[in-house]
Design a protein around this motif. Structure first.
Motif, PDB file in Angstrom:
ATOM      1  N   SER A 205       0.834  -1.208   0.000  1.00  0.00           N
ATOM      2  CA  SER A 205       0.000   0.000   0.000  1.00  0.00           C
ATOM      3  C   SER A 205       0.868   1.257   0.000  1.00  0.00           C
ATOM      4  CB  SER A 205      -0.942  -0.001   1.204  1.00  0.00           C
ATOM      5  OG  SER A 205      -0.210  -0.103   2.418  1.00  0.00           O
ATOM      6  N   GLY A 206       2.017   1.204   0.712  1.00  0.00           N
ATOM      7  CA  GLY A 206       2.920   2.356   0.727  1.00  0.00           C
ATOM      8  C   GLY A 206       3.563   2.595  -0.621  1.00  0.00           C
ATOM      9  N   ALA A 261      -4.418  -5.667   1.000  1.00  0.00           N
ATOM     10  CA  ALA A 261      -4.098  -4.372   0.392  1.00  0.00           C
ATOM     11  C   ALA A 261      -4.714  -4.247  -1.001  1.00  0.00           C
ATOM     12  CB  ALA A 261      -2.582  -4.192   0.321  1.00  0.00           C
ATOM     13  N   ILE A 262      -4.620  -5.304  -1.798  1.00  0.00           N
ATOM     14  CA  ILE A 262      -5.150  -5.270  -3.167  1.00  0.00           C
ATOM     15  C   ILE A 262      -6.659  -5.090  -3.167  1.00  0.00           C
ATOM     16  CG2 ILE A 262      -5.509  -6.676  -5.240  1.00  0.00           C
ATOM     17  CD1 ILE A 262      -2.713  -7.884  -4.709  1.00  0.00           C
ATOM     18  N   VAL A 263      -7.355  -5.866  -2.320  1.00  0.00           N
ATOM     19  CA  VAL A 263      -8.815  -5.766  -2.275  1.00  0.00           C
ATOM     20  C   VAL A 263      -9.237  -4.385  -1.766  1.00  0.00           C
ATOM     21  CG1 VAL A 263     -10.916  -6.692  -1.255  1.00  0.00           C
ATOM     22  CG2 VAL A 263      -9.105  -8.250  -1.970  1.00  0.00           C
ATOM     23  N   ARG A 264      -8.579  -3.885  -0.717  1.00  0.00           N
ATOM     24  CA  ARG A 264      -8.944  -2.571  -0.182  1.00  0.00           C
ATOM     25  C   ARG A 264      -8.769  -1.474  -1.217  1.00  0.00           C
ATOM     26  NH1 ARG A 264      -6.136   0.282   5.056  1.00  0.00           N
ATOM     27  NH2 ARG A 264      -7.367  -1.289   6.178  1.00  0.00           N
ATOM     28  N   THR A 273      -9.935  -7.552   4.336  1.00  0.00           N
ATOM     29  CA  THR A 273      -9.302  -8.493   5.250  1.00  0.00           C
ATOM     30  C   THR A 273     -10.033  -9.830   5.352  1.00  0.00           C
ATOM     31  OG1 THR A 273     -10.457  -7.363   7.066  1.00  0.00           O
ATOM     32  CG2 THR A 273      -8.168  -6.728   6.652  1.00  0.00           C
ATOM     33  N   SER A 274     -11.351  -9.820   5.291  1.00  0.00           N
ATOM     34  CA  SER A 274     -12.098 -11.080   5.374  1.00  0.00           C
ATOM     35  C   SER A 274     -11.758 -11.986   4.202  1.00  0.00           C
ATOM     36  CB  SER A 274     -13.609 -10.800   5.397  1.00  0.00           C
ATOM     37  OG  SER A 274     -13.980 -10.083   6.543  1.00  0.00           O
TER      38      SER A 274
END
Length: 309
Positions: A205-206, A261-264, A273-274
């Motif tokens: 994500s960073g 991170a990819i899904v968010r 996260t789920s």
């Protein structure tokens, strides 16, 4: 009545401060939902285990606690009950009970109602308040993730203290970090999965934030928002659904962190996260098998042929 499991009891000890804080800021309604979840979850496992003459495991208490803390504070009672029954029954009991399930039961139930009732599961956020009665100044019902998507950075103090909207147990970052220290110190949970999950999540994500691919989630605020911290400490460390070998745990945590991170960032879901936990659960045994083969090297039968060459 319960099968004694000291490790599960220690996880409950670690979860208790987070739970009490959730009761403090969300009040009687959340406490009532919790009572219902525990009653439905325990009864489901009891009825299933009774047929085979087995005792109900203390692990079901951990499942109920984690599941409750993963819910929106204003979730309807019936949805909360449906989720825990589904999670205990189809995430654990159908595999034969404790120690045989491949998926985390709490997240199985949570994801089921998340997909089945998306409107209820993504809109029933409450502003934290003292015993659910008096709203804290400056807080709204928008979650930190929603705020960042709209271009507003949440206050770091609110993220650390838990005085912000979100799932019931995800906000108390300080309490979650203290729980992680306790779990690692007592050798109840493995630090490798926690570390690799958080590092992989933050690095991806960073990197995307620094490259300008995404502008909504700065690394620090992104790490303290949503449920990634709660998941890393209490769900990736589940000893049953996680791999068993040290190297496998690093890989497993990385799979979960990267997937979250990819899904968010790229999906329409507000949090990933789920999905990340169930994705990691799916490949846990395979990761262990591949790591074992890599360490074993060439088989003895192949050695003479290689020597001839």
């Amino acid at each position: 009545m319960f099968q004694k499991q000291q490790i599960m009891r220690k996880v409950l000890y670690a979860l208790t401060p987070v739970f009490l804080f959730a009761v403090f800021i969300y009040g009687i309604k959340f406490l009532a939902v919790s009572v219902l979840v525990f009653a439905a979850g325990i009864l489901t496992e009891y009825l299933f285990m009774k047929k085979s003459g087995k005792k109900t495991s203390e692990a079901v208490l951990v499942t109920c606690m984690i599941y409750t803390l993963s819910l929106p504070p204003a979730v309807p009672f019936w949805i909360a009950a449906v989720g825990i029954i589904f999670g205990v029954l189809f995430g654990k009991c159908v595999y034969g009970g404790f120690g045989r399930n491949i998926f985390n039961p709490a997240i199985t139930g949570r994801l089921f109602i998340y997909i089945a009732f998306p409107g209820k599961m993504t809109s029933l956020w409450l502003a934290p308040s003292i015993f659910g009665l008096k709203a804290i100044d400056g807080m709204t019902s928008a979650t930190p993730l929603e705020m960042m998507r709209e271009g507003t950075l949440p206050d770091l103090w609110h993220l650390l203290s838990g005085l912000r909207a979100g799932s019931a147990g995800e906000g108390a970052a300080v309490l979650i970090i203290l729980a992680a220290v306790y779990l690692v110190y007592t050798k109840t949970a493995n630090w490798r999965t926690m570390t690799s999950t958080l590092i992989s999540f933050t690095l991806l994500s960073g990197a995307l934030f620094a490259a300008g691919v995404v502008k909504a989630f700065p690394p620090l605020e992104g790490l303290l928002s949503g449920s990634i911290l709660f998941v890393a400490v209490f769900m990736t460390t589940d000893p049953v659904s996680a791999p068993k070998k040290p190297l496998s745990l690093w890989i497993y945590g990385a799979v979960i962190g990267l997937t979250a991170a990819i899904v968010r960032i790229f999906s329409l879901f507000p949090e990933g996260t789920s999905f990340a936990i169930l994705f990691g659960n799916t490949f846990a045994s395979l990761i262990d098998e591949l790591v074992a083969k890599k360490k074993a090297g060439p088989s003895r039968e192949a050695a003479p042929e290689q020597a001839k060459g």
